[in-house]
Design a protein around this motif. Structure first.
Motif, PDB file in Angstrom:
ATOM      1  N   ILE A  50       0.858  -1.186   0.000  1.00 21.94           N
ATOM      2  CA  ILE A  50       0.000   0.000   0.000  1.00 21.94           C
ATOM      3  C   ILE A  50       0.892   1.234   0.000  1.00 21.94           C
ATOM      4  N   THR A  51       0.500   2.226  -0.722  1.00 25.80           N
ATOM      5  CA  THR A  51       1.199   3.498  -0.691  1.00 25.80           C
ATOM      6  C   THR A  51       0.171   4.581  -0.394  1.00 25.80           C
ATOM      7  N   SER A  52       0.628   5.665   0.202  1.00 24.02           N
ATOM      8  CA  SER A  52      -0.284   6.739   0.563  1.00 24.02           C
ATOM      9  C   SER A  52       0.368   8.075   0.266  1.00 24.02           C
ATOM     10  N   ASN A  53      -0.351   8.943  -0.397  1.00 26.80           N
ATOM     11  CA  ASN A  53       0.180  10.275  -0.677  1.00 26.80           C
ATOM     12  C   ASN A  53       0.309  11.105   0.588  1.00 26.80           C
ATOM     13  N   SER A  54      -0.387  10.726   1.647  1.00 37.03           N
ATOM     14  CA  SER A  54      -0.359  11.525   2.864  1.00 37.03           C
ATOM     15  C   SER A  54       0.941  11.355   3.653  1.00 37.03           C
ATOM     16  N   HIS A  55       1.818  10.417   3.266  1.00 32.27           N
ATOM     17  CA  HIS A  55       3.051  10.230   4.029  1.00 32.27           C
ATOM     18  C   HIS A  55       3.931  11.470   4.004  1.00 32.27           C
ATOM     19  N   SER A  56       3.943  12.212   2.919  1.00 37.01           N
ATOM     20  CA  SER A  56       4.774  13.419   2.866  1.00 37.01           C
ATOM     21  C   SER A  56       4.249  14.461   3.837  1.00 37.01           C
ATOM     22  N   TYR A  57       2.954  14.531   4.011  1.00 33.72           N
ATOM     23  CA  TYR A  57       2.362  15.441   4.992  1.00 33.72           C
ATOM     24  C   TYR A  57       2.803  15.027   6.401  1.00 33.72           C
ATOM     25  N   SER A  58       2.794  13.744   6.674  1.00 33.92           N
ATOM     26  CA  SER A  58       3.201  13.244   7.989  1.00 33.92           C
ATOM     27  C   SER A  58       4.658  13.580   8.264  1.00 33.92           C
ATOM     28  N   TYR A  59       5.529  13.423   7.257  1.00 34.69           N
ATOM     29  CA  TYR A  59       6.933  13.767   7.432  1.00 34.69           C
ATOM     30  C   TYR A  59       7.094  15.258   7.687  1.00 34.69           C
ATOM     31  N   ALA A  60       6.319  16.076   7.028  1.00 39.12           N
ATOM     32  CA  ALA A  60       6.396  17.525   7.223  1.00 39.12           C
ATOM     33  C   ALA A  60       5.971  17.894   8.645  1.00 39.12           C
ATOM     34  N   VAL A  61       4.911  17.273   9.141  1.00 39.09           N
ATOM     35  CA  VAL A  61       4.453  17.541  10.509  1.00 39.09           C
ATOM     36  C   VAL A  61       5.518  17.096  11.509  1.00 39.09           C
ATOM     37  N   LEU A  62       6.096  15.922  11.283  1.00 36.15           N
ATOM     38  CA  LEU A  62       7.150  15.422  12.159  1.00 36.15           C
ATOM     39  C   LEU A  62       8.366  16.347  12.147  1.00 36.15           C
ATOM     40  N   ALA A  63       8.763  16.825  10.963  1.00 37.25           N
ATOM     41  CA  ALA A  63       9.900  17.738  10.852  1.00 37.25           C
ATOM     42  C   ALA A  63       9.630  19.041  11.587  1.00 37.25           C
ATOM     43  N   ALA A  64       8.439  19.578  11.450  1.00 40.97           N
ATOM     44  CA  ALA A  64       8.091  20.830  12.132  1.00 40.97           C
ATOM     45  C   ALA A  64       8.094  20.639  13.648  1.00 40.97           C
ATOM     46  N   ALA A  65       7.528  19.541  14.120  1.00 40.31           N
ATOM     47  CA  ALA A  65       7.502  19.271  15.562  1.00 40.31           C
ATOM     48  C   ALA A  65       8.913  19.073  16.107  1.00 40.31           C
ATOM     49  N   THR A  66       9.763  18.394  15.331  1.00 43.43           N
ATOM     50  CA  THR A  66      11.144  18.174  15.741  1.00 43.43           C
ATOM     51  C   THR A  66      11.894  19.495  15.841  1.00 43.43           C
ATOM     52  N   CYS A  67      11.742  20.359  14.860  1.00 45.91           N
ATOM     53  CA  CYS A  67      12.404  21.680  14.887  1.00 45.91           C
ATOM     54  C   CYS A  67      11.918  22.495  16.077  1.00 45.91           C
ATOM     55  N   TYR A  68      10.622  22.465  16.327  1.00 46.67           N
ATOM     56  CA  TYR A  68      10.059  23.212  17.454  1.00 46.67           C
ATOM     57  C   TYR A  68      10.691  22.728  18.763  1.00 46.67           C
ATOM     58  N   CYS A  69      10.719  21.420  18.970  1.00 46.21           N
ATOM     59  CA  CYS A  69      11.280  20.864  20.203  1.00 46.21           C
ATOM     60  C   CYS A  69      12.768  21.176  20.330  1.00 46.21           C
ATOM     61  N   LYS A  70      13.483  21.091  19.220  1.00 51.40           N
ATOM     62  CA  LYS A  70      14.929  21.325  19.250  1.00 51.40           C
ATOM     63  C   LYS A  70      15.252  22.755  19.675  1.00 51.40           C
ATOM     64  N   PHE A  71      14.469  23.717  19.221  1.00 46.14           N
ATOM     65  CA  PHE A  71      14.778  25.113  19.523  1.00 46.14           C
ATOM     66  C   PHE A  71      14.057  25.623  20.767  1.00 46.14           C
ATOM     67  N   LYS A  72      12.953  25.023  21.151  1.00 51.51           N
ATOM     68  CA  LYS A  72      12.226  25.435  22.355  1.00 51.51           C
ATOM     69  C   LYS A  72      12.770  24.723  23.593  1.00 51.51           C
ATOM     70  N   TYR A  73      13.141  23.449  23.447  1.00 48.41           N
ATOM     71  CA  TYR A  73      13.634  22.631  24.561  1.00 48.41           C
ATOM     72  C   TYR A  73      14.918  21.917  24.138  1.00 48.41           C
ATOM     73  N   PRO A  74      16.005  22.654  23.882  1.00 49.96           N
ATOM     74  CA  PRO A  74      17.203  22.020  23.318  1.00 49.96           C
ATOM     75  C   PRO A  74      17.871  20.986  24.224  1.00 49.96           C
ATOM     76  N   ARG A  75      17.946  21.251  25.545  1.00 49.37           N
ATOM     77  CA  ARG A  75      18.586  20.261  26.429  1.00 49.37           C
ATOM     78  C   ARG A  75      17.825  18.946  26.402  1.00 49.37           C
ATOM     79  N   GLU A  76      16.509  19.035  26.515  1.00 54.63           N
ATOM     80  CA  GLU A  76      15.686  17.828  26.508  1.00 54.63           C
ATOM     81  C   GLU A  76      15.761  17.120  25.158  1.00 54.63           C
ATOM     82  N   PHE A  77      15.784  17.920  24.083  1.00 52.97           N
ATOM     83  CA  PHE A  77      15.860  17.352  22.735  1.00 52.97           C
ATOM     84  C   PHE A  77      17.152  16.555  22.553  1.00 52.97           C
ATOM     85  N   PHE A  78      18.295  17.183  22.911  1.00 49.71           N
ATOM     86  CA  PHE A  78      19.573  16.501  22.714  1.00 49.71           C
ATOM     87  C   PHE A  78      19.736  15.327  23.672  1.00 49.71           C
TER      88      PHE A  78
END
Length: 171
Positions: free
Chosen positions: A43-71
């Motif tokens: 099965i393939t889904s076009n929505s996977h790119s949206y999921s990766y984008a959401v994950l990337a945005a959440a990761t960036c937010y956590c990295k810059f808002k909570y860097p000690r916890e992120f690392f």
């Protein structure tokens, strides 16, 4: 270009496909409301790119808002192999990776003030059983070198383990 007619859903239409490299590789885009395409048990889904984008945005937010916890979690999740990558980025966030310390370090990496303290489990060559023995050894909080080696002997910590602790700068 390959065309597949093996769609389990009658309204599914393959919009595009292309061959890349030496092997046939198919990039499937489905023009259907549920965005799923089934062929040969996959099965393939076009929505996977949206999921990766959401994950990337959440990761960036956590990295810059909570860097000690992120690392800290990056090291915990990815293990010792991730330490060099994390160490390169820490100065940009004003964070230091503090060396292991037989008294201050816990078994795992921890946050200490504005920094991250190296965990004893991160010392190369120490097994889980050695770390358990070191637990007794650490609780003795010895004051001089003679007492360190005496405590190690009483805790049945081998000289090889003590050497690894010394080499890591934890004493």
């Amino acid at each position: 270009i390959h065309k597949y007619a093996l769609c389990n859903r009658p309204k599914s239409i393959v919009v595009s496909g292309s061959s890349l490299g030496k092997c046939d590789t198919i990039d499937i885009e489905v023009d259907h409301e549920d965005h799923n395409f089934y062929v040969n048990g996959l099965i393939t889904s076009n929505s996977h790119s949206y999921s990766y984008a959401v994950l990337a945005a959440a990761t960036c937010y956590c990295k810059f808002k909570y860097p000690r916890e992120f690392f800290l979690e990056s090291i915990r999740v990815n293990g010792k192999d991730d330490i060099p990558f994390v160490e390169r980025e820490l100065p940009y966030f004003g964070i230091k990776l503090l060396h292991p310390d037989i008294i201050k370090s816990e078994q795992d990496f921890t946050i200490e003030g504005d920094n991250i303290r190296y965990g004893l489990s991160g010392i190369k060559g120490l097994s889980d059983s050695s770390l358990l023995k070191i637990g007794d050894f650490i609780n003795k909080k010895t004051a001089n070198k003679f007492q360190v080696f005496e405590a190690a002997k009483q805790s049945k910590v081998t000289i090889g383990v003590v050497s690894k602790i010394i080499t890591a700068g934890a004493l």
